[in-house]
Design a protein around this motif. Structure first.
Motif, short mmCIF file in Angstrom:
data_model
loop_
_atom_site.label_atom_id
_atom_site.label_comp_id
_atom_site.label_asym_id
_atom_site.label_seq_id
_atom_site.Cartn_x
_atom_site.Cartn_y
_atom_site.Cartn_z
N ILE A 120 0.84 -1.20 0.00
CA ILE A 120 0.00 0.00 0.00
C ILE A 120 0.87 1.25 0.00
O ILE A 120 0.61 2.22 -0.73
CB ILE A 120 -0.94 0.01 1.22
N GLU A 121 1.94 1.23 0.81
CA GLU A 121 2.85 2.38 0.85
C GLU A 121 3.48 2.61 -0.52
O GLU A 121 3.54 3.75 -1.01
CB GLU A 121 3.93 2.15 1.90
N LYS A 122 3.96 1.54 -1.13
CA LYS A 122 4.60 1.65 -2.44
C LYS A 122 3.64 2.22 -3.48
O LYS A 122 3.99 3.15 -4.23
CB LYS A 122 5.10 0.28 -2.88
N ALA A 123 2.42 1.69 -3.51
CA ALA A 123 1.43 2.17 -4.48
C ALA A 123 1.07 3.62 -4.22
O ALA A 123 0.99 4.43 -5.16
CB ALA A 123 0.18 1.30 -4.41
N THR A 124 0.86 3.98 -2.96
CA THR A 124 0.45 5.34 -2.61
C THR A 124 1.51 6.36 -2.99
O THR A 124 1.20 7.41 -3.57
CB THR A 124 0.13 5.43 -1.11
N ILE A 125 2.77 6.06 -2.68
CA ILE A 125 3.85 7.00 -2.98
C ILE A 125 4.04 7.14 -4.49
O ILE A 125 4.23 8.25 -5.01
CB ILE A 125 5.15 6.55 -2.29
N ASN A 126 3.96 6.04 -5.22
CA ASN A 126 4.08 6.11 -6.68
C ASN A 126 2.93 6.90 -7.30
O ASN A 126 3.13 7.69 -8.23
CB ASN A 126 4.14 4.71 -7.28
N ILE A 231 -1.34 13.31 -0.22
CA ILE A 231 -1.87 12.08 0.37
C ILE A 231 -2.67 12.42 1.62
O ILE A 231 -2.22 13.20 2.46
CB ILE A 231 -0.73 11.11 0.73
N SER A 232 -3.86 11.85 1.73
CA SER A 232 -4.71 12.08 2.90
C SER A 232 -5.35 10.77 3.34
O SER A 232 -5.49 9.83 2.55
CB SER A 232 -5.81 13.10 2.58
N LEU A 233 -5.74 10.74 4.60
CA LEU A 233 -6.49 9.61 5.16
C LEU A 233 -7.83 10.13 5.67
O LEU A 233 -7.87 11.15 6.37
CB LEU A 233 -5.73 8.96 6.31
N ALA A 245 6.89 10.47 3.42
CA ALA A 245 7.87 9.88 4.33
C ALA A 245 7.22 9.31 5.59
O ALA A 245 7.76 8.39 6.21
CB ALA A 245 8.92 10.92 4.71
N THR A 246 6.09 9.87 6.00
CA THR A 246 5.43 9.42 7.23
C THR A 246 4.15 8.65 6.96
O THR A 246 3.45 8.27 7.90
CB THR A 246 5.11 10.63 8.13
N PHE A 247 3.84 8.42 5.68
CA PHE A 247 2.56 7.78 5.34
C PHE A 247 2.39 6.42 6.02
O PHE A 247 1.35 6.15 6.62
CB PHE A 247 2.42 7.60 3.83
N LEU A 248 3.38 5.56 5.92
CA LEU A 248 3.25 4.20 6.44
C LEU A 248 2.97 4.22 7.93
O LEU A 248 2.10 3.48 8.42
CB LEU A 248 4.51 3.40 6.14
N ARG A 249 3.67 5.06 8.67
CA ARG A 249 3.47 5.13 10.13
C ARG A 249 2.06 5.62 10.46
O ARG A 249 1.39 5.05 11.33
CB ARG A 249 4.52 6.06 10.75
N VAL A 250 1.61 6.67 9.77
CA VAL A 250 0.28 7.21 10.03
C VAL A 250 -0.80 6.19 9.65
O VAL A 250 -1.77 5.98 10.38
CB VAL A 250 0.07 8.53 9.25
N PHE A 251 -0.60 5.54 8.50
CA PHE A 251 -1.56 4.54 8.02
C PHE A 251 -1.66 3.37 9.01
O PHE A 251 -2.76 2.94 9.38
CB PHE A 251 -1.14 4.05 6.64
N GLU A 252 -0.52 2.86 9.43
CA GLU A 252 -0.50 1.74 10.38
C GLU A 252 -1.19 2.13 11.69
O GLU A 252 -1.93 1.33 12.28
CB GLU A 252 0.93 1.30 10.66
#
Length: 262
Positions: A120-126, A231-233, A245-252
């Protein structure tokens, strides 16, 4: 002193009927509080105004009834407007019990959560780098079976390359959202009812749709802006912006918070 139950003041039949109606209305207001409003101040105001209204009725005091009724109507109306997201969630499923899993999936498949999150992180950042608009909704306790009926079944494992392909402008599925359950993309091109909230900033259709689904479910939705790549949640009727850079941490964090409520 006159009392409402005195035959000379109010016929017995009228008194009984009025009492039943008042009791039903007050009970409905308290159910609305416990299911939707859930604010201590609103509860206190509702309790005091209800008590005052009942006293005014019993002692046949029209001014007191009008005053108490006005306070009740004003407090309930304003509080509901301030909690439209909770009201929509309640109206969408008024008989849902908190803590009870409503998803229709019978068996949860075991999978590598960390590996899936990396995809998910890879797809979101790309998607963010290429400014490709995307909306990915992760089903939690609240079943989205009815919502995804307007989409296209996919039933494929979560892969960054597949998500990027789905949202590529040249595909027929790039409009709408994908819904993910566990580590499986269950549907694509799903359209959500957008939120009716008024926001100070400018939000596009994807962001409003993401907030809308988060108002009626406990889903976590990732949104990538087509204009800016931002990117937003969307969680619980709120939109949270995050850097790549912080997406994965926030998403998790948000996924684990929702998991803890199961």
């Amino acid at each position: 002193m006159r009392f409402a139950w005195d035959e000379g003041v109010m016929p017995t039949g009228t008194f009984v009927f009025s009492t039943v109606v008042i009791a039903l209305v007050i009970c409905a207001l308290f159910v609305l509080y416990f299911k939707v409003i859930k604010r201590k101040v609103a509860y206190i105001v509702l309790s005091l105004s209800s008590s005052l209204f009942i006293l005014g009725f019993l002692f046949v005091s029209t001014p007191v009834m009008i005053l108490a009724g006005s306070v009740m109507a004003f407090s309930v109306t304003t509080t509901l407007f301030a909690n439209l997201g909770d009201l929509r969630k309640f109206l969408a499923n008024p008989f849902k019990k908190s803590g009870i899993k409503t998803s229709t999936y019978k068996v949860e498949k075991l999978f590598d959560k960390d590996s899936m999150y990396k995809e998910i992180e890879k797809a979101t950042i790309n998607l963010s780098k290429t400014r490709t608009g995307a909306i990915m909704t992760f089903e939690r306790n609240t079943s989205l079976q009815d919502v995804m009926k307007n989409g296209v079944p996919v039933n494929a494992p979560v892969r960054a390359e597949l998500l990027e392909t789905i949202f590529y402008q040249g595909t027929r599925l790039h409009d709408g959202a994908v819904i993910i359950h566990g580590n499986e993309i269950v549907a694509a091109s799903v359209f959500f009812t957008p939120t009716t909230q008024a926001f100070a900033g400018k939000y596009g259709s994807r962001h409003r749709a993401a907030i809308g689904i988060s108002e009626i479910s406990d889903a976590v939705t990732v949104v990538v802006s087509e204009e800016t790549g931002r990117i937003s949640l969307a969680v619980n009727g709120q939109l949270v912006s995050c850097e790549p850079a912080t997406f994965l941490r926030v998403f998790e964090t948000h996924m684990d918070l929702n998991k803890a409520k199961e």
